[in-house]
Design a protein around this motif. Structure first.
Motif, PDB file in Angstrom:
ATOM      1  N   ILE A  58     -37.200 -41.501 -35.763  1.00 11.57           N
ATOM      2  CA  ILE A  58     -37.119 -40.142 -36.305  1.00 11.57           C
ATOM      3  C   ILE A  58     -37.391 -40.159 -37.807  1.00 11.57           C
ATOM      4  O   ILE A  58     -38.123 -39.312 -38.313  1.00 11.57           O
ATOM      5  N   GLN A  59     -36.826 -41.125 -38.515  1.00 11.06           N
ATOM      6  CA  GLN A  59     -37.077 -41.219 -39.957  1.00 11.06           C
ATOM      7  C   GLN A  59     -38.555 -41.445 -40.246  1.00 11.06           C
ATOM      8  O   GLN A  59     -39.107 -40.861 -41.172  1.00 11.06           O
ATOM      9  N   ALA A  60     -39.208 -42.269 -39.441  1.00  7.64           N
ATOM     10  CA  ALA A  60     -40.641 -42.511 -39.639  1.00  7.64           C
ATOM     11  C   ALA A  60     -41.451 -41.248 -39.356  1.00  7.64           C
ATOM     12  O   ALA A  60     -42.374 -40.902 -40.106  1.00  7.64           O
ATOM     13  N   GLN A  61     -41.108 -40.553 -38.276  1.00  5.32           N
ATOM     14  CA  GLN A  61     -41.845 -39.361 -37.882  1.00  5.32           C
ATOM     15  C   GLN A  61     -41.667 -38.215 -38.880  1.00  5.32           C
ATOM     16  O   GLN A  61     -42.575 -37.401 -39.057  1.00  5.32           O
ATOM     17  N   THR A  62     -40.509 -38.163 -39.528  1.00  6.47           N
ATOM     18  CA  THR A  62     -40.190 -37.039 -40.412  1.00  6.47           C
ATOM     19  C   THR A  62     -40.212 -37.431 -41.893  1.00  6.47           C
ATOM     20  O   THR A  62     -39.684 -36.706 -42.732  1.00  6.47           O
ATOM     21  N   ARG A  63     -40.842 -38.524 -42.224  1.00  3.96           N
ATOM     22  CA  ARG A  63     -40.811 -39.042 -43.597  1.00  3.96           C
ATOM     23  C   ARG A  63     -41.360 -38.060 -44.635  1.00  3.96           C
ATOM     24  O   ARG A  63     -41.011 -38.139 -45.795  1.00  3.96           O
ATOM     25  N   ARG A  64     -42.208 -37.140 -44.231  1.00  2.00           N
ATOM     26  CA  ARG A  64     -42.801 -36.184 -45.171  1.00  2.00           C
ATOM     27  C   ARG A  64     -41.976 -34.906 -45.335  1.00  2.00           C
ATOM     28  O   ARG A  64     -42.321 -34.049 -46.148  1.00  2.00           O
ATOM     29  N   VAL A  65     -40.887 -34.775 -44.603  1.00  2.00           N
ATOM     30  CA  VAL A  65     -40.044 -33.583 -44.705  1.00  2.00           C
ATOM     31  C   VAL A  65     -39.241 -33.658 -46.001  1.00  2.00           C
ATOM     32  O   VAL A  65     -38.537 -34.635 -46.252  1.00  2.00           O
ATOM     33  N   GLU A  66     -39.358 -32.618 -46.811  1.00  2.84           N
ATOM     34  CA  GLU A  66     -38.628 -32.533 -48.076  1.00  2.84           C
ATOM     35  C   GLU A  66     -37.827 -31.246 -48.123  1.00  2.84           C
ATOM     36  O   GLU A  66     -38.161 -30.270 -47.448  1.00  2.84           O
ATOM     37  N   ALA A  67     -36.793 -31.262 -48.931  1.00  4.92           N
ATOM     38  CA  ALA A  67     -35.993 -30.061 -49.143  1.00  4.92           C
ATOM     39  C   ALA A  67     -36.665 -29.220 -50.229  1.00  4.92           C
ATOM     40  O   ALA A  67     -36.580 -29.540 -51.411  1.00  4.92           O
ATOM     41  N   VAL A  68     -37.361 -28.163 -49.806  1.00 12.26           N
ATOM     42  CA  VAL A  68     -38.070 -27.264 -50.727  1.00 12.26           C
ATOM     43  C   VAL A  68     -38.049 -25.844 -50.170  1.00 12.26           C
ATOM     44  O   VAL A  68     -37.927 -25.642 -48.971  1.00 12.26           O
ATOM     45  N   GLY A  69     -38.180 -24.859 -51.042  1.00  9.62           N
ATOM     46  CA  GLY A  69     -38.358 -23.475 -50.601  1.00  9.62           C
ATOM     47  C   GLY A  69     -37.063 -22.725 -50.370  1.00  9.62           C
ATOM     48  O   GLY A  69     -35.985 -23.181 -50.716  1.00  9.62           O
ATOM     49  N   GLY A  70     -37.205 -21.560 -49.745  1.00  6.97           N
ATOM     50  CA  GLY A  70     -36.088 -20.665 -49.469  1.00  6.97           C
ATOM     51  C   GLY A  70     -35.376 -21.009 -48.176  1.00  6.97           C
ATOM     52  O   GLY A  70     -35.623 -22.051 -47.578  1.00  6.97           O
ATOM     53  N   THR A  71     -34.499 -20.117 -47.743  1.00  7.97           N
ATOM     54  CA  THR A  71     -33.686 -20.372 -46.553  1.00  7.97           C
ATOM     55  C   THR A  71     -33.865 -19.272 -45.516  1.00  7.97           C
ATOM     56  O   THR A  71     -33.715 -18.099 -45.829  1.00  7.97           O
ATOM     57  N   SER A  72     -34.176 -19.665 -44.286  1.00  3.70           N
ATOM     58  CA  SER A  72     -34.176 -18.753 -43.154  1.00  3.70           C
ATOM     59  C   SER A  72     -33.911 -19.556 -41.890  1.00  3.70           C
ATOM     60  O   SER A  72     -34.836 -20.016 -41.222  1.00  3.70           O
ATOM     61  N   LEU A  73     -32.633 -19.768 -41.585  1.00  3.08           N
ATOM     62  CA  LEU A  73     -32.279 -20.543 -40.392  1.00  3.08           C
ATOM     63  C   LEU A  73     -32.712 -19.850 -39.115  1.00  3.08           C
ATOM     64  O   LEU A  73     -33.072 -20.491 -38.138  1.00  3.08           O
ATOM     65  N   GLY A  74     -32.704 -18.530 -39.120  1.00  2.00           N
ATOM     66  CA  GLY A  74     -33.104 -17.776 -37.940  1.00  2.00           C
ATOM     67  C   GLY A  74     -34.543 -18.028 -37.532  1.00  2.00           C
ATOM     68  O   GLY A  74     -34.887 -17.894 -36.361  1.00  2.00           O
ATOM     69  N   CYS A  75     -35.402 -18.430 -38.468  1.00  8.13           N
ATOM     70  CA  CYS A  75     -36.806 -18.662 -38.107  1.00  8.13           C
ATOM     71  C   CYS A  75     -36.933 -19.846 -37.150  1.00  8.13           C
ATOM     72  O   CYS A  75     -37.860 -19.892 -36.345  1.00  8.13           O
ATOM     73  N   GLY A  76     -36.002 -20.794 -37.183  1.00  6.10           N
ATOM     74  CA  GLY A  76     -36.042 -21.917 -36.236  1.00  6.10           C
ATOM     75  C   GLY A  76     -35.741 -21.465 -34.822  1.00  6.10           C
ATOM     76  O   GLY A  76     -36.409 -21.872 -33.867  1.00  6.10           O
ATOM     77  N   LEU A  77     -34.749 -20.597 -34.675  1.00 11.82           N
ATOM     78  CA  LEU A  77     -34.436 -20.045 -33.356  1.00 11.82           C
ATOM     79  C   LEU A  77     -35.558 -19.134 -32.874  1.00 11.82           C
ATOM     80  O   LEU A  77     -35.926 -19.154 -31.699  1.00 11.82           O
ATOM     81  N   GLY A  78     -36.093 -18.338 -33.786  1.00 15.25           N
ATOM     82  CA  GLY A  78     -37.211 -17.470 -33.419  1.00 15.25           C
ATOM     83  C   GLY A  78     -38.410 -18.265 -32.949  1.00 15.25           C
ATOM     84  O   GLY A  78     -39.068 -17.904 -31.979  1.00 15.25           O
ATOM     85  N   TYR A  79     -38.681 -19.374 -33.624  1.00 20.35           N
ATOM     86  CA  TYR A  79     -39.793 -20.242 -33.241  1.00 20.35           C
ATOM     87  C   TYR A  79     -39.558 -20.827 -31.851  1.00 20.35           C
ATOM     88  O   TYR A  79     -40.454 -20.838 -31.010  1.00 20.35           O
ATOM     89  N   ALA A  80     -38.332 -21.308 -31.592  1.00 19.45           N
ATOM     90  CA  ALA A  80     -38.015 -21.872 -30.281  1.00 19.45           C
ATOM     91  C   ALA A  80     -38.180 -20.828 -29.181  1.00 19.45           C
ATOM     92  O   ALA A  80     -38.713 -21.111 -28.111  1.00 19.45           O
ATOM     93  N   ALA A  81     -37.745 -19.604 -29.448  1.00 18.33           N
ATOM     94  CA  ALA A  81     -37.893 -18.527 -28.466  1.00 18.33           C
ATOM     95  C   ALA A  81     -39.363 -18.230 -28.222  1.00 18.33           C
ATOM     96  O   ALA A  81     -39.791 -18.035 -27.082  1.00 18.33           O
ATOM     97  N   GLN A  82     -40.145 -18.207 -29.291  1.00 22.48           N
ATOM     98  CA  GLN A  82     -41.583 -17.942 -29.178  1.00 22.48           C
ATOM     99  C   GLN A  82     -42.279 -19.031 -28.362  1.00 22.48           C
ATOM    100  O   GLN A  82     -43.194 -18.757 -27.588  1.00 22.48           O
ATOM    101  N   GLN A  83     -41.827 -20.279 -28.508  1.00 22.73           N
ATOM    102  CA  GLN A  83     -42.401 -21.404 -27.764  1.00 22.73           C
ATOM    103  C   GLN A  83     -41.840 -21.490 -26.340  1.00 22.73           C
ATOM    104  O   GLN A  83     -42.198 -22.384 -25.590  1.00 22.73           O
ATOM    105  N   LYS A  84     -40.898 -20.591 -26.018  1.00 21.74           N
ATOM    106  CA  LYS A  84     -40.235 -20.559 -24.713  1.00 21.74           C
ATOM    107  C   LYS A  84     -39.465 -21.848 -24.435  1.00 21.74           C
ATOM    108  O   LYS A  84     -39.399 -22.332 -23.316  1.00 21.74           O
ATOM    109  N   PHE A  85     -38.885 -22.407 -25.503  1.00 25.52           N
ATOM    110  CA  PHE A  85     -38.040 -23.594 -25.362  1.00 25.52           C
ATOM    111  C   PHE A  85     -36.606 -23.127 -25.230  1.00 25.52           C
ATOM    112  O   PHE A  85     -36.075 -22.454 -26.109  1.00 25.52           O
ATOM    113  N   THR A  86     -35.967 -23.441 -24.129  1.00 24.39           N
ATOM    114  CA  THR A  86     -34.567 -23.079 -23.941  1.00 24.39           C
ATOM    115  C   THR A  86     -33.724 -24.343 -24.014  1.00 24.39           C
ATOM    116  O   THR A  86     -34.159 -25.424 -23.619  1.00 24.39           O
ATOM    117  N   ALA A  87     -32.519 -24.191 -24.522  1.00 24.66           N
ATOM    118  CA  ALA A  87     -31.648 -25.341 -24.727  1.00 24.66           C
ATOM    119  C   ALA A  87     -30.229 -25.021 -24.297  1.00 24.66           C
ATOM    120  O   ALA A  87     -29.773 -23.890 -24.422  1.00 24.66           O
TER     121      ALA A  87
END
Length: 124
Positions: A58-87
């Motif tokens: 996971i660390q290798a796959q996500t090595r380019r992820v940085e903490a930058v920008g604003g905050t919108s946690l809801g966009c992650g759930l919205g994205y999952a719903a749009q992709q029809k991923f249920t959990a």
């Protein structure tokens, strides 16, 4: 099978949350029988399929992820719903004092079972 979605805040001040999200994803990936998605969000989602992966993977796959920008946690759930991923398990990793969108309004579209909100290392 039990699918899991880990949404992690990667906005500007969330360096610790980014690392915590990776560690939590590694723990969950070893314990669930379905797919595991790790989604880093600031104002846009960045998805990784970490099903069956170790922390090193996971660390290798996500090595380019940085903490930058604003905050919108809801966009992650919205994205999952749009992709029809249920959990069955949804984890949100963030700073407990972070301002921003309340993710709970998007949960019914994504989560069929349990929702956990992890703030500052505690479960609520």
């Amino acid at each position: 099978d039990c699918n899991a979605l880990i949404i992690t805040d990667r906005s500007g001040s969330m360096h610790a949350a980014v690392e915590a999200g990776k560690r939590i994803a590694a723990l969950v990936a070893r314990r669930v029988t379905g797919r595991v998605k790790l989604v880093f969000v600031n104002t846009t989602p960045w998805e990784f399929d970490v099903t069956g992966q170790t922390l090193a993977d996971i660390q290798a796959q996500t090595r380019r992820v940085e903490a930058v920008g604003g905050t919108s946690l809801g966009c992650g759930l919205g994205y999952a719903a749009q992709q029809k991923f249920t959990a069955e398990l949804v984890l949100v990793v963030e700073d407990p004092d972070a301002p921003g969108a309340e993710p709970a309004n998007a949960i019914p579209a994504v989560c069929r079972g349990m929702f956990r909100h992890c703030s500052g290392g505690s479960w609520s």
